[in-house]
Scaffold this motif. Structure first.
Motif, PDB file in Angstrom:
ATOM      1  N   SER A 196       0.811  -1.212   0.000  1.00  7.92           N
ATOM      2  CA  SER A 196       0.000   0.000   0.000  1.00  7.92           C
ATOM      3  C   SER A 196       0.848   1.267   0.000  1.00  7.92           C
ATOM      4  O   SER A 196       0.341   2.361  -0.303  1.00  7.92           O
ATOM      5  CB  SER A 196      -0.926   0.015   1.224  1.00  7.92           C
ATOM      6  OG  SER A 196      -1.847  -1.052   1.185  1.00  7.92           O
ATOM      7  N   TRP A 249      -6.246   2.594   2.159  1.00  7.55           N
ATOM      8  CA  TRP A 249      -5.185   1.989   2.949  1.00  7.55           C
ATOM      9  C   TRP A 249      -5.716   1.006   3.997  1.00  7.55           C
ATOM     10  O   TRP A 249      -5.160  -0.066   4.193  1.00  7.55           O
ATOM     11  CB  TRP A 249      -4.354   3.075   3.632  1.00  7.55           C
ATOM     12  CG  TRP A 249      -3.248   3.587   2.758  1.00  7.55           C
ATOM     13  CD1 TRP A 249      -2.858   3.086   1.559  1.00  7.55           C
ATOM     14  CD2 TRP A 249      -2.380   4.697   3.029  1.00  7.55           C
ATOM     15  NE1 TRP A 249      -1.798   3.813   1.052  1.00  7.55           N
ATOM     16  CE2 TRP A 249      -1.483   4.801   1.930  1.00  7.55           C
ATOM     17  CE3 TRP A 249      -2.272   5.607   4.072  1.00  7.55           C
ATOM     18  CZ2 TRP A 249      -0.494   5.780   1.862  1.00  7.55           C
ATOM     19  CZ3 TRP A 249      -1.289   6.575   4.010  1.00  7.55           C
ATOM     20  CH2 TRP A 249      -0.410   6.664   2.917  1.00  7.55           C
ATOM     21  N   ASN A 268      -7.411  -0.886  -3.874  1.00  5.18           N
ATOM     22  CA  ASN A 268      -6.216  -0.306  -3.276  1.00  5.18           C
ATOM     23  C   ASN A 268      -4.966  -0.699  -4.067  1.00  5.18           C
ATOM     24  O   ASN A 268      -4.129   0.154  -4.389  1.00  5.18           O
ATOM     25  CB  ASN A 268      -6.075  -0.769  -1.828  1.00  5.18           C
ATOM     26  CG  ASN A 268      -4.830  -0.231  -1.163  1.00  5.18           C
ATOM     27  OD1 ASN A 268      -4.476   0.934  -1.294  1.00  5.18           O
ATOM     28  ND2 ASN A 268      -4.130  -1.090  -0.438  1.00  5.18           N
ATOM     29  N   GLN A 272      -2.492   1.808  -6.143  1.00  4.29           N
ATOM     30  CA  GLN A 272      -1.054   1.928  -5.858  1.00  4.29           C
ATOM     31  C   GLN A 272      -0.232   1.662  -7.118  1.00  4.29           C
ATOM     32  O   GLN A 272       0.776   2.345  -7.365  1.00  4.29           O
ATOM     33  CB  GLN A 272      -0.652   0.949  -4.750  1.00  4.29           C
ATOM     34  CG  GLN A 272      -1.369   1.152  -3.425  1.00  4.29           C
ATOM     35  CD  GLN A 272      -1.319   2.584  -2.928  1.00  4.29           C
ATOM     36  OE1 GLN A 272      -0.286   3.257  -3.007  1.00  4.29           O
ATOM     37  NE2 GLN A 272      -2.437   3.049  -2.401  1.00  4.29           N
TER      38      GLN A 272
END
Length: 294
Positions: A196, A249, A268, A272
């Motif tokens: 993350s 996150w 997520n 990223q």
């Protein structure tokens, strides 16, 4: 710097030389007192949380608080029953602020720190090559992300085992899994938290290529983190918030559901990857065209 100084011939580039450069970068990074101090601070976060919970529950009462959806605060209420939950709580507490801040310091200093110390030009003459050096810097930052996350998790696990009982884990869904499986999920959560931070690391590396001041790059990276975290809490910006690198996150909590809920986790990881690609490319474009004078 002349072109002959910055461009390496293909014959001189080998996997062994690349591994040697990576090993040198890792050794330099993890031998710095600043890096060791940052890791010590991260290790102290679970200890402080564990001691606070232990003191609060010393009279036999349960620890108050906890959200309904199994976020960070909800994990706190489970620590007294199972010390393994200290791992989840510590990661939930460290991820929004502590972990990205220390990653921002390391990433922001990656290139700008070399420039301010006057060693960047010599790294390129070695010959490292700009692309290979930048990839090595990013790989080093990613290793730091993993080490920093594992330091928090290991400290939490040790502290939880000392202060609280260990046993089967009750998931957010209400089902019970064995301690071994819970430990495996804790490791998976730690790896997810480390991944993350890849977007944040790429942003910090890009900022590091924009200046020759390590302090300015670190301050800008951390300042951007704080700004994004504030914007992510403003209701009027709810249409933009899903695109903030920090928005998903805490989706790692879904790994404690039975079955695992993958939707937010996937969002997520995709986000990223997007940030890493965009800002990694921007860092490469800037660094390969930059006039190196230090």
């Amino acid at each position: 710097m002349s072109q002959a100084e910055t461009v390496s011939t293909p014959a001189r580039i080998s996997p062994l030389r690349t591994l040697g450069l990576l090993r040198s970068e890792l050794t330099t990074t993890f031998r710095r007192w600043r890096t060791l101090a940052l890791l010590a601070v991260l290790a102290g976060v679970p200890i402080l949380i564990g001691v606070a919970v232990k003191i609060e529950t010393s009279d036999g009462q349960s620890f108050g608080g906890g959200g309904p959806e199994g976020g960070g605060p909800a994990f706190i209420a489970q620590i007294t029953n199972n010390g393994l939950f200290l791992v989840f709580t510590a990661l939930a507490a460290a991820l929004p602020v502590f972990l990205p801040m220390v990653v921002g310091v390391v990433a922001g200093d990656a290139v700008a720190g070399e420039a301010s110390a006057g060693t960047l030009r010599y790294l390129l003459v070695s010959p490292a090559g700009r692309t290979r050096l930048l990839l090595t810097k990013y790989a080093t930052t990613m290793v730091f992300c993993l080490v920093a996350t594992l330091v928090v998790a290991a400290s939490a696990l040790i502290t939880g085992a000392i202060l609280f009982p260990l046993g089967d884990v009750v998931t957010i869904s209400g089902t019970r899994i064995s301690f071994t499986e819970g430990l495996g999920r804790a490791l998976l959560i730690a790896l997810t938290v480390a991944v993350s931070l890849t977007g944040m690391a790429a942003i910090g590396l890009f900022i590091s290529t924009l200046t020759n001041s390590g302090i300015a790059a670190m301050a800008t990276t951390v300042g951007l983190l704080i700004t994004v975290q504030i914007l992510d809490q403003i209701p009027q910006l709810d249409a933009l918030q899903p695109y903030f690198f920090s928005h998903h996150w805490l989706s790692f909590a879904d790994l404690l559901r039975d079955p695992v809920y993958w939707e937010d986790l996937t969002k997520n990881l995709q986000l990223q990857a997007l940030y890493a690609a965009v800002f990694g490319s921007a860092a490469w474009a800037r660094f390969t065209a930059k006039d190196i004078t230090a």
